[in-house]
Design a protein around this motif. Structure first.
Motif, short mmCIF file in Angstrom:
data_model
loop_
_atom_site.label_atom_id
_atom_site.label_comp_id
_atom_site.label_asym_id
_atom_site.label_seq_id
_atom_site.Cartn_x
_atom_site.Cartn_y
_atom_site.Cartn_z
N LEU A 1 38.75 -30.08 20.42
CA LEU A 1 40.16 -29.78 20.13
C LEU A 1 40.75 -30.83 19.19
CD1 LEU A 1 41.54 -28.51 23.56
CD2 LEU A 1 41.18 -27.21 21.46
N ILE A 2 40.43 -32.09 19.41
CA ILE A 2 40.90 -33.13 18.49
C ILE A 2 40.38 -32.87 17.08
CG2 ILE A 2 40.66 -35.58 17.89
CD1 ILE A 2 40.79 -36.20 20.89
N GLY A 3 39.12 -32.46 16.99
CA GLY A 3 38.54 -32.18 15.68
C GLY A 3 39.23 -31.05 14.97
N TYR A 4 39.45 -29.93 15.66
CA TYR A 4 40.10 -28.78 15.01
C TYR A 4 41.56 -29.09 14.65
CZ TYR A 4 36.21 -25.58 15.85
OH TYR A 4 34.98 -24.95 15.82
N ILE A 5 42.25 -29.82 15.51
CA ILE A 5 43.63 -30.21 15.20
C ILE A 5 43.66 -31.12 13.98
CG2 ILE A 5 45.61 -31.55 16.02
CD1 ILE A 5 44.90 -30.51 18.87
N LEU A 6 42.72 -32.06 13.90
CA LEU A 6 42.66 -32.95 12.74
C LEU A 6 42.34 -32.18 11.46
CD1 LEU A 6 42.85 -35.83 11.68
CD2 LEU A 6 40.44 -36.16 12.30
N PHE A 7 41.45 -31.19 11.56
CA PHE A 7 41.18 -30.34 10.41
C PHE A 7 42.47 -29.67 9.92
CE2 PHE A 7 36.42 -29.73 11.14
CZ PHE A 7 36.08 -30.22 9.88
N PHE A 8 43.24 -29.13 10.85
CA PHE A 8 44.48 -28.45 10.48
C PHE A 8 45.47 -29.41 9.82
CE2 PHE A 8 48.90 -27.55 11.81
CZ PHE A 8 49.11 -26.39 11.07
N LEU A 9 45.65 -30.59 10.41
CA LEU A 9 46.64 -31.54 9.88
C LEU A 9 46.25 -32.06 8.50
CD1 LEU A 9 47.43 -33.60 13.11
CD2 LEU A 9 48.83 -31.82 12.04
N ILE B 1 35.93 -37.28 9.78
CA ILE B 1 36.05 -37.57 11.22
C ILE B 1 36.10 -36.26 12.01
CG2 ILE B 1 37.55 -38.59 12.97
CD1 ILE B 1 38.45 -40.59 10.79
N ALA B 2 36.86 -35.29 11.51
CA ALA B 2 36.96 -34.00 12.20
C ALA B 2 35.62 -33.27 12.23
CB ALA B 2 38.02 -33.14 11.51
N PRO C 1 30.73 -41.08 4.70
CA PRO C 1 30.65 -42.26 5.57
C PRO C 1 31.46 -42.11 6.86
CG PRO C 1 31.02 -42.94 3.30
CD PRO C 1 31.20 -41.46 3.35
N PHE C 2 32.63 -41.51 6.75
CA PHE C 2 33.45 -41.30 7.95
C PHE C 2 32.78 -40.31 8.90
CE2 PHE C 2 36.51 -43.08 5.02
CZ PHE C 2 37.28 -43.89 5.83
N ALA C 3 32.15 -39.29 8.33
CA ALA C 3 31.44 -38.31 9.17
C ALA C 3 30.25 -38.96 9.88
CB ALA C 3 30.98 -37.13 8.32
N VAL C 4 29.45 -39.74 9.14
CA VAL C 4 28.24 -40.33 9.71
C VAL C 4 28.58 -41.38 10.76
CG1 VAL C 4 26.20 -41.71 9.20
CG2 VAL C 4 26.83 -39.84 7.68
N VAL C 5 29.52 -42.28 10.46
CA VAL C 5 29.87 -43.34 11.40
C VAL C 5 30.48 -42.74 12.67
CG1 VAL C 5 31.37 -45.33 11.80
CG2 VAL C 5 30.14 -45.10 9.63
N THR C 6 31.40 -41.78 12.50
CA THR C 6 32.00 -41.13 13.68
C THR C 6 30.94 -40.42 14.51
OG1 THR C 6 34.06 -40.79 12.45
CG2 THR C 6 33.74 -39.48 14.44
#
Length: 417
Positions: A86-94, A127-128, A63-68
């Protein structure tokens, strides 16, 4: 388009091979964290035996992937691709690193609190994923088709890599104390490292490749605002000193693009509805007991991932690449026949037939995905191709979400709730 005195055709611009390789690594990094979660499903089933880990975590993710993705697809023309990715890759890392911290802080114990914390991290994955996958596909859609193929091959390679490592770590730690947990922590740590590397690759290397700069300058000349950040990172001006905002080019609206490419969108939706209604939940919970024992589900996941990777390279062979719109629709719909095949094989067949079916599922998933995404963007301007790439990823993620929901139908009435 004139390129400020440089070459004017992409075939003569340097860096195509380098860009193709980096696309592969960026694809690997955009799904390696989630594939690690799927591959260590046996660990989460051991820690949370009654929580249907593979099914619940997948349905939290989607759901988070689809809505985002829906929000970003609607606003794609206004969002800088560089910042988004860049936000996506950083969020993946965190979030991947967060899973390691949660496990270490809880000493690998179960409980609803720890499970909820893991679900929060998984929501971050969703989201990422929408940020990176939609952003990268939209960006690569106005470049070479080989870049999209390589990016999606990297996505599949993340599954094959994690499955291979899972088999190795399972064998290495199988007889050791707390071996399942050690293997899982090793997996998540490797994934976090890959995500960190992708931040560097996308931020500093990919924008400076000559052929990438060529296509982004061309996109800017056609009115694209999404490339502004990447052009600045490469240290170049937009054509004729103009900013992307100054260029006014008529383009099709998102609604018009959807109507013209509805069959391609439905192709992707159908592909992933079918695949995710089987993978991974059915493979973990509905395939019964066989000679491979606790290795069975791990082997099935590995076979799917390996053949999905192979399938994404098959379209590079021109004579067997499917480009017919009608042919793609027929091929995607025909995979629905796999549902009864899996049902009867799980009920009556042996593990050899199930391994064959899972391999075929992966092969067709990878092959058809690349065929659709490399054919659909042809014939449009760069801003339209970027928008279409985002829209097609939205259909893909919607298919995954629907498939994840349908996956629960396999356990209705069998006393597993």
């Amino acid at each position: 388009m004139a390129d400020s005195g440089s070459v004017s055709t992409p075939d003569r611009v340097e860096g195509k091979t380098k860009a193709t390789i980096l696309c592969w690594f960026l694809g690997l990094g955009s799904l390696v964290a989630w594939n690690s979660m799927l591959t260590i499903g046996d660990y989460y089933y051991a820690v949370f035996p009654t929580y249907h880990a593979s099914r619940v975590l997948t349905i939290v993710y989607q759901p988070f992937a689809v809505v985002t993705m829906a929000i970003m697809a609607y606003n794609e023309a206004k969002i800088e691709t560089r910042r988004r990715n860049l936000i996506g890759y950083i969020l993946f890392f965190l979030t991947t690193f967060g899973l390691v911290v949660i496990d270490l802080a809880s000493s690998g114990k179960g409980g609803i609190g720890n499970y909820a914390a893991i679900c929060v991290m998984v929501a971050g994955f969703g989201i990422a994923d929408a940020s990176v996958q939609g952003g990268m596909v939209g960006d690569l859609a106005f470049m070479c088709p080989e870049f999209i193929q390589s990016f999606f091959a990297g996505l599949a390679a993340s599954g094959a890599l994690t499955s291979g490592l899972r088999l190795i770590t399972k064998a290495a730690f199988d007889k050791t104390n707390d071996g399942l947990r050690k293997g899982a922590l090793l997996f998540l740590s490797i994934s976090a490292f890959f995500e960190f590397v992708c931040i560097f690759l996308y931020a500093y290397m990919f924008p400076k490749i000559p052929i990438v700069k060529y296509f982004r300058k061309k996109a800017a000349s056609q009115g694209s605002k999404t490339v502004k950040g990447d052009l600045a990172a490469a240290g170049i001006q937009t054509p004729s000193g103009e900013s992307a905002e100054d260029v006014k080019v008529e383009r099709l609206s998102n609604k018009q693009l959807i109507m013209k490419n509805l069959d391609y969108g439905l192709d992707l939706y159908i592909i992933y509805v079918l695949t995710l209604s089987i993978f991974p939940g059915f493979l973990y919970e509905n395939t019964g007991e066989h000679q491979l024992g606790e290795w069975y589900a791990v082997v099935l996941i590995a076979m799917y991932n390996v053949w999905d990777l192979i399938g994404r390279y098959v379209p590079l062979i021109n004579p067997i690449r499917l480009e017919s719109r009608k042919g793609l629709v027929i091929a995607c719909l025909s995979r629905i026949l796999l549902i009864p095949c899996f049902y009867f094989t799980a009920k009556y067949g042996d593990q050899g037939w199930m391994i064959f079916l899972v391999s075929f599922l992966g092969l067709t998933n990878g092959y058809l995905t690349v065929c659709v995404l490399t054919v659909a963007p042809r014939g449009y301007t760069a801003p339209e191709q970027n928008a279409l790439g985002n829209l097609l990823v939205l259909f893909l993620l919607a298919g995954i979400f629907s498939g994840v929901c349908l996956d629960w139908l396999w356990i209705i009435g069998n006393g597993s709730f």
